[in-house]
Design a protein around this motif. Structure first.
Motif, PDB file in Angstrom:
ATOM      1  N   VAL A 137     -15.213  75.221  42.031  1.00  0.00           N
ATOM      2  CA  VAL A 137     -16.121  76.307  41.645  1.00  0.00           C
ATOM      3  C   VAL A 137     -15.520  77.200  40.564  1.00  0.00           C
ATOM      4  O   VAL A 137     -16.230  77.992  39.951  1.00  0.00           O
ATOM      5  N   ALA A 138     -14.213  77.088  40.337  1.00  0.00           N
ATOM      6  CA  ALA A 138     -13.610  77.890  39.265  1.00  0.00           C
ATOM      7  C   ALA A 138     -12.289  77.271  38.859  1.00  0.00           C
ATOM      8  O   ALA A 138     -11.572  76.724  39.697  1.00  0.00           O
ATOM      9  N   ILE A 139     -12.001  77.327  37.568  1.00  0.00           N
ATOM     10  CA  ILE A 139     -10.686  76.924  37.063  1.00  0.00           C
ATOM     11  C   ILE A 139     -10.229  78.023  36.119  1.00  0.00           C
ATOM     12  O   ILE A 139     -10.953  78.397  35.198  1.00  0.00           O
ATOM     13  N   GLU A 140      -9.035  78.542  36.387  1.00  0.00           N
ATOM     14  CA  GLU A 140      -8.553  79.647  35.557  1.00  0.00           C
ATOM     15  C   GLU A 140      -7.146  79.311  35.082  1.00  0.00           C
ATOM     16  O   GLU A 140      -6.331  78.826  35.871  1.00  0.00           O
ATOM     17  N   ALA A 141      -6.910  79.530  33.793  1.00  0.00           N
ATOM     18  CA  ALA A 141      -5.543  79.292  33.294  1.00  0.00           C
ATOM     19  C   ALA A 141      -4.674  80.473  33.697  1.00  0.00           C
ATOM     20  O   ALA A 141      -4.935  81.619  33.340  1.00  0.00           O
ATOM     21  N   LEU A 142      -3.634  80.187  34.512  1.00  0.00           N
ATOM     22  CA  LEU A 142      -2.725  81.255  34.941  1.00  0.00           C
ATOM     23  C   LEU A 142      -1.698  81.519  33.850  1.00  0.00           C
ATOM     24  O   LEU A 142      -1.333  82.650  33.566  1.00  0.00           O
ATOM     25  N   THR A 143      -1.229  80.418  33.255  1.00  0.00           N
ATOM     26  CA  THR A 143      -0.261  80.462  32.164  1.00  0.00           C
ATOM     27  C   THR A 143      -0.597  79.247  31.317  1.00  0.00           C
ATOM     28  O   THR A 143      -1.456  78.436  31.703  1.00  0.00           O
ATOM     29  N   PRO A 144       0.098  79.065  30.191  1.00  0.00           N
ATOM     30  CA  PRO A 144      -0.188  77.859  29.398  1.00  0.00           C
ATOM     31  C   PRO A 144       0.061  76.565  30.176  1.00  0.00           C
ATOM     32  O   PRO A 144      -0.468  75.519  29.808  1.00  0.00           O
ATOM     33  N   THR A 145       0.845  76.609  31.234  1.00  0.00           N
ATOM     34  CA  THR A 145       1.158  75.361  31.938  1.00  0.00           C
ATOM     35  C   THR A 145       0.642  75.318  33.371  1.00  0.00           C
ATOM     36  O   THR A 145       0.848  74.331  34.060  1.00  0.00           O
ATOM     37  N   ALA A 146       0.004  76.369  33.843  1.00  0.00           N
ATOM     38  CA  ALA A 146      -0.448  76.384  35.236  1.00  0.00           C
ATOM     39  C   ALA A 146      -1.908  76.825  35.320  1.00  0.00           C
ATOM     40  O   ALA A 146      -2.338  77.743  34.623  1.00  0.00           O
ATOM     41  N   LYS A 147      -2.646  76.125  36.189  1.00  0.00           N
ATOM     42  CA  LYS A 147      -4.045  76.486  36.393  1.00  0.00           C
ATOM     43  C   LYS A 147      -4.294  76.808  37.861  1.00  0.00           C
ATOM     44  O   LYS A 147      -3.695  76.215  38.751  1.00  0.00           O
ATOM     45  N   SER A 148      -5.211  77.765  38.050  1.00  0.00           N
ATOM     46  CA  SER A 148      -5.673  78.038  39.399  1.00  0.00           C
ATOM     47  C   SER A 148      -6.997  77.306  39.572  1.00  0.00           C
ATOM     48  O   SER A 148      -7.908  77.465  38.765  1.00  0.00           O
ATOM     49  N   VAL A 149      -7.074  76.468  40.623  1.00  0.00           N
ATOM     50  CA  VAL A 149      -8.301  75.703  40.876  1.00  0.00           C
ATOM     51  C   VAL A 149      -8.873  76.186  42.204  1.00  0.00           C
ATOM     52  O   VAL A 149      -8.196  76.138  43.232  1.00  0.00           O
ATOM     53  N   ILE A 150     -10.130  76.702  42.152  1.00  0.00           N
ATOM     54  CA  ILE A 150     -10.777  77.162  43.385  1.00  0.00           C
ATOM     55  C   ILE A 150     -11.767  76.085  43.821  1.00  0.00           C
ATOM     56  O   ILE A 150     -12.609  75.641  43.034  1.00  0.00           O
ATOM     57  N   VAL A 151     -11.609  75.671  45.082  1.00  0.00           N
ATOM     58  CA  VAL A 151     -12.475  74.618  45.606  1.00  0.00           C
ATOM     59  C   VAL A 151     -13.278  75.184  46.766  1.00  0.00           C
ATOM     60  O   VAL A 151     -12.704  75.809  47.670  1.00  0.00           O
ATOM     61  N   GLU A 152     -14.594  74.979  46.708  1.00  0.00           N
ATOM     62  CA  GLU A 152     -15.409  75.400  47.847  1.00  0.00           C
ATOM     63  C   GLU A 152     -15.615  74.199  48.765  1.00  0.00           C
ATOM     64  O   GLU A 152     -15.980  73.108  48.314  1.00  0.00           O
ATOM     65  N   LEU A 153     -15.355  74.421  50.072  1.00  0.00           N
ATOM     66  CA  LEU A 153     -15.376  73.317  51.031  1.00  0.00           C
ATOM     67  C   LEU A 153     -16.700  73.266  51.764  1.00  0.00           C
ATOM     68  O   LEU A 153     -17.432  74.263  51.844  1.00  0.00           O
ATOM     69  N   ASP A 154     -16.970  72.095  52.358  1.00  0.00           N
ATOM     70  CA  ASP A 154     -18.231  71.936  53.096  1.00  0.00           C
ATOM     71  C   ASP A 154     -18.250  72.719  54.397  1.00  0.00           C
ATOM     72  O   ASP A 154     -19.290  72.975  54.969  1.00  0.00           O
ATOM     73  N   ARG A 155     -17.066  73.096  54.879  1.00  0.00           N
ATOM     74  CA  ARG A 155     -17.008  73.911  56.098  1.00  0.00           C
ATOM     75  C   ARG A 155     -15.667  74.626  56.125  1.00  0.00           C
ATOM     76  O   ARG A 155     -14.832  74.432  55.237  1.00  0.00           O
ATOM     77  N   GLU A 156     -15.439  75.437  57.154  1.00  0.00           N
ATOM     78  CA  GLU A 156     -14.225  76.258  57.190  1.00  0.00           C
ATOM     79  C   GLU A 156     -12.980  75.416  57.426  1.00  0.00           C
ATOM     80  O   GLU A 156     -12.985  74.518  58.275  1.00  0.00           O
ATOM     81  N   LEU A 157     -11.938  75.729  56.688  1.00  0.00           N
ATOM     82  CA  LEU A 157     -10.647  75.068  56.896  1.00  0.00           C
ATOM     83  C   LEU A 157      -9.704  76.109  57.475  1.00  0.00           C
ATOM     84  O   LEU A 157      -9.415  77.126  56.850  1.00  0.00           O
ATOM     85  N   LYS A 158      -9.284  75.839  58.702  1.00  0.00           N
ATOM     86  CA  LYS A 158      -8.354  76.781  59.340  1.00  0.00           C
ATOM     87  C   LYS A 158      -6.933  76.298  59.089  1.00  0.00           C
ATOM     88  O   LYS A 158      -6.639  75.129  59.302  1.00  0.00           O
ATOM     89  N   PHE A 159      -6.101  77.206  58.639  1.00  0.00           N
ATOM     90  CA  PHE A 159      -4.710  76.810  58.363  1.00  0.00           C
ATOM     91  C   PHE A 159      -3.796  78.001  58.572  1.00  0.00           C
ATOM     92  O   PHE A 159      -4.256  79.142  58.722  1.00  0.00           O
ATOM     93  N   GLN A 160      -2.518  77.704  58.583  1.00  0.00           N
ATOM     94  CA  GLN A 160      -1.524  78.763  58.715  1.00  0.00           C
ATOM     95  C   GLN A 160      -0.935  79.002  57.328  1.00  0.00           C
ATOM     96  O   GLN A 160      -0.594  78.043  56.617  1.00  0.00           O
ATOM     97  N   ALA A 161      -0.822  80.266  56.965  1.00  0.00           N
ATOM     98  CA  ALA A 161      -0.336  80.600  55.627  1.00  0.00           C
ATOM     99  C   ALA A 161       0.999  79.901  55.375  1.00  0.00           C
ATOM    100  O   ALA A 161       1.907  79.978  56.207  1.00  0.00           O
ATOM    101  N   GLY A 162       1.109  79.215  54.225  1.00  0.00           N
ATOM    102  CA  GLY A 162       2.316  78.459  53.888  1.00  0.00           C
ATOM    103  C   GLY A 162       2.075  76.953  53.934  1.00  0.00           C
ATOM    104  O   GLY A 162       2.868  76.194  53.403  1.00  0.00           O
ATOM    105  N   GLN A 163       0.974  76.550  54.558  1.00  0.00           N
ATOM    106  CA  GLN A 163       0.715  75.110  54.682  1.00  0.00           C
ATOM    107  C   GLN A 163       0.127  74.536  53.396  1.00  0.00           C
ATOM    108  O   GLN A 163      -0.261  75.290  52.492  1.00  0.00           O
TER     109      GLN A 163
END
Lengths: 353, 514
Positions: free
Chosen positions: A110-136
């Protein structure tokens, strides 16, 4: 032919190939099991087979007794599965680990943003909730090129439908080149996860120290957002390293957090500012800057390291010089086949370092 | 919901740490008076991580099964006259040295770990020491069975306790352990569990066990397997104790470094006996001492010390000298025993020509140049019936108690010796390593029971060699002769039908032991 082996008390399931020992498969999957001689004599790697059948291999009759074979024990360094297995190993169940089942999710970029010339932030919208523990982390499947790559989740676990992946372009890397050059908003991607045992040990009465380099900031970002949202009042110190100002990102976010939460301290560090007159911050390697800021005394902290193998190695040395030891140092480590082969050259002084 | 099953760790904790208690009517320092005498700072015993989780009840079960298996094999070995299957009777002399020199150390280790367990305040460490103490008792017992068997057929094994306590060269291993046991509990564990059982263990075990396997001694091989499953536990204890001390306080680092330096050097000196076992005493060789030292110390030890560097620990002092000495150690040691065979309870010999070639190929830098000419000279004398013996009593190193025959690390033609002065007396040591150890604790080492000094002081049965050897209970003319003149050799030839001049006996005859 391969078998699924579940390792208790972790609850992690790994795949073991025909003729592959349980120990070998576990180490390659990044799961540390106690071991020493690796050829069936010392019995350090003895585990309980709770369910399923194994072939005992070359286990010495003095290392694995007859009564133990009858009781369903095996030596992980010699035993090969002959069915799917559940084993129980002498490893710690971490009180701070959350258990989230690994599942497949369908996603749309749903979004792609250039963080730096070599890194991109990719936002993905999922079909349902993904539960996870921060760091995974999750596996990102790119159907166009038939490749799968692992990326840490950079968003807070409270954000369950939209996940953020921070992806650095590795020159010549097929998957990251695809992400940087061809992936666009609206593309479909599949995600499997969450994986990994890199998370904040909240039960410890200790300050949290994050040392991150480059896109290694993604897990700490999630972990820090999570801690602050939960109202955790321990001191949180983040040292984020980048080569120069162009490569440094998310600075505004962390500066804002540092202004809003007085238990959060943010120190951006540049390793090669190259005469950048506009940079007034710290210069050097993150671990060295942390060492001087904390006056070479890391006691009372728990350290979380994210970066290249070299950075992690140097950081461990610096932390130990400052009296912080293995039990309080955490990092995500993927053991490849080559690493596992190299490991046998190492001394058994440390478990995971 | 059913009660959650205890994990292995929790189960262990309930069965060990939870058995401990806080004393109420005596202060800790009175209960554990040795905790602080070594200068170590321990801030938190809870940081001790039990390196293995074995409860006592499980321990007994394991050891019982090991014993059953081991004794079944020892029994079968005896019934089948297994001693006749060794490569040749020269091999037995490696056993004589090991069984008289090292087996009593297992008993010393049993005592030492019992004492260390009593003196360490942490319950995890106490349990580990208790198990190791019992292990060591088991090891010495099984080795006594081996002694008992071989003693029926070969000379030199009839009085290991007495000999260990009195004979000159056996004071080397004996004093090594006495030194460790008279230190504090932490130094003891550093000496034995870390330096000896971890850093140097492969160099002791490998030649003994592989040597036994190569030379057909299945009783000893089986003992080796049975012990190795214990040794893994002992080694892990050694690593844990080092990490624990180093992590507890930065002031501990220099103390631990000094212990590592000391016990590495003490261990290396002790292993010179092993070097000559490997290069000269095993009829079928496993590998040379030099190859073993390169593999097990330089490479494996190097990896360990790379990891220890994170704690600020460096390689043991003078390790470079051990590398420089690789080409000479076993030859110089064997030379000393060969020329003093009349005072030793085992046989020596000169290598056969094919063995000389093996030695030359393993030691291209040194063997043909320095040692082969000497061996050929000795051989010539043997052929003329004029075996060379050195009747003088050698000067011993005040620290390691080895005769001063080692040469300088950089010059194999100059004897290395060092002198220290303490309270107006001169004390001699064989090397920089032994001198440093002496200089740090002179009051301890001036009390050393040095066999040669004791002879000169009249404490060993009399003034003549014969009286001293009697006092050693050395069966003269039988135990202390060169192999080619020995009863072991003539019996072996008879039993194996190798001597065309004598009738081969059907049954091996037991020797008479003095």
């Amino acid at each position: 032919m391969s078998y699924e082996v579940t390792i208790e008390p972790l609850g992690e399931t790994i795949e073991v190939e025909d003729d592959q020992t349980i120990l070998d498969a576990a180490l390659r999957a990044g799961i540390w099991l106690p071991h020493a001689c690796c050829h069936g004599l010392c019995a350090t790697c003895k585990v309980d087979v709770v369910d399923g059948e194994v072939e005992q291999g070359d286990a010495s009759p003095f290392a694995l007794m007859d009564f133990e074979r009858d009781e369903g024990k095996c030596l992980a360094c010699c035993a090969t599965p002959t069915s799917d297995l559940v084993i129980e190993a002498d490893i710690e169940e971490d009180a701070d680990a959350e258990v989230h089942p690994v599942e497949d999710y369908a996603g749309v970029v749903v979004a792609i943003e250039a963080l730096t010339p070599t890194a991109k932030s990719v936002i993905v919208e999922l079909d349902r909730e993904l539960k996870f523990q921060a760091g995974q982390y999750v596996n990102l499947h790119l159907p166009e090129i038939g490749q799968t790559r692992a990326f840490s989740l950079a968003n807070s676990p409270s954000e369950k439908r939209r996940v953020e992946l921070q992806i650095r372009h590795i020159p010549g890397g097929e998957a990251t080149s695809f992400v940087h050059q061809q992936l666009k908003v609206g593309d479909k991607v599949d995600i499997t996860g969450p994986y990994g045992r890199f998370f904040v040990r909240r039960s410890a009465d200790a300050d949290a120290l994050f040392l991150a380099c480059g896109t290694g900031i993604s897990s700490p970002k999630s972990m820090i957002l999570d801690l602050l949202e939960q109202g955790d009042d321990r001191n949180i110190k983040l040292f984020h390293g980048a080569r120069n100002q162009t490569e440094l990102y998310d600075r505004d976010l962390f500066e804002q957090l540092a202004a809003d939460f007085k238990n959060f301290r943010y120190t951006p560090v540049l390793s090669q500012p190259n005469g950048d007159q506009t940079w007034e911050g710290a210069v050097g390697y993150v671990q060295d800057v942390a060492q001087s800021h904390l006056e070479n005394d890391f006691r009372g902290h728990q350290a979380y390291l994210c970066g290249s193998p070299n950075m992690i190695d140097s950081a461990i040395t610096v932390l130990m010089q400052g009296r912080l030891f293995e039990r309080d140092i955490y990092f995500e480590k993927f053991i490849s086949a080559a690493d596992a082969a190299q490991q046998s050259q190492r001394s058994p002084l440390f478990k995971s370092i | 919901m059913s009660a959650k099953k205890l994990g292995l760790r929790e189960k262990y904790s309930k069965m060990t740490r939870d058995l401990s208690w806080e004393p109420s009517y005596q202060p800790m320092e009175k209960i554990y008076p040795q905790t602080e005498m070594e200068g170590l700072k321990i801030e938190d015993w809870d940081k001790w991580e039990d390196p293995f989780r074995l409860t006592m009840d499980a321990y007994w079960k394991y050891q019982a099964e090991k014993e059953r298996k081991l004794y079944a094999i020892i029994e079968a070995f005896a019934q089948n006259n297994g001693q006749l299957n060794v490569t040749d009777a020269r091999y037995i002399n490696a056993l004589k040295l090991f069984l008289n020199g090292v087996s009593p150390l297992e008993y010393a280790a049993h005592r030492g770990f019992a004492m260390a367990g009593r003196q360490l305040p942490g319950v995890g460490a106490q349990v580990a020491c208790q198990m190791q103490s019992v292990d060591e008792l088991r090891h010495v017992q099984t080795q006594v069975h081996t002694i008992s068997h071989y003693n029926k057929y070969f000379n030199g094994l009839d009085d290991f306790r007495h000999k260990h306590d009195n004979v000159w060269y056996l004071s080397v291993p004996k004093s090594f352990f006495d030194d460790a046991m008279t230190a504090g509990p932490f130094e003891f564990i550093t000496a034995i569990s870390f330096s000896f059982e971890y850093v140097l263990t492969n160099l002791l075990f490998m030649p003994f066990m592989s040597g036994a396997a190569y030379n057909g001694d299945m009783a000893t091989v089986t003992f080796g397997f049975s012990a190795q499953s214990d040794e893994a536990r002992h080694m892990t204890l050694g690593l844990e104790v080092i990490k624990f001390m180093l992590e507890q306080h930065p002031d501990n680092v220099p103390i631990v470094q000094r212990w590592i330096d000391k016990w590495f050097w003490r261990g290396y000196r002790l292993l010179s006996l092993v070097s000559m076992m490997m290069d000269y005493m095993l009829p079928k060789k496993v590998m040379s001492w030099k190859e073993a030292w390169e593999m097990y110390f330089v490479q494996n030890g190097g990896a360990l010390f790379e990891d220890l560097a994170r704690y600020g620990i460096r390689m043991p002092k003078y390790w470079e000298q051990t590398v420089a000495g690789m080409d000479h150690l076993s030859h110089q040691t064997w030379n000393t025993f060969y020329t003093h065979n009349h005072a030793a309870a085992f046989h020596t010999w000169m290598p056969e020509e094919d063995e000389m070639q093996w030695l030359a190929s393993k030691y291209p830098e040194s063997f043909d140049k320095y040692y082969r000419p000497r061996w050929e000279h000795y051989k010539k004398l043997e052929e003329e019936g004029k075996d060379f013996s050195n009747p003088s009593l050698p000067m011993l190193c005040q620290t390691c108690q080895i005769p001063m025959f080692y040469t300088e690390a950089d010059d194999p033609t100059t004897i290395s010796y060092r002198v220290s002065e303490y309270k107006g007396d001169k004390y001699h040591t064989c090397s920089d390593g032994c001198k440093d150890i002496f200089d740090h604790e002179p009051e301890k080492y001036i009390q050393a029971w040095l066999p040669v000094h004791q002879i000169f002081q009249g404490n060993c049965g009399g003034g003549s060699l014969e009286e001293v050897l009697d006092w050693y209970r050395l069966n003269q003319g039988v135990e202390n002769v060169k192999y080619h003149l020995s009863e072991d050799f003539s019996n072996w030839k008879k039993w194996k039908g190798l001597d065309p001049e004598t009738e081969s006996d059907d049954e091996p005859r037991q020797v008479s032991n003095g």
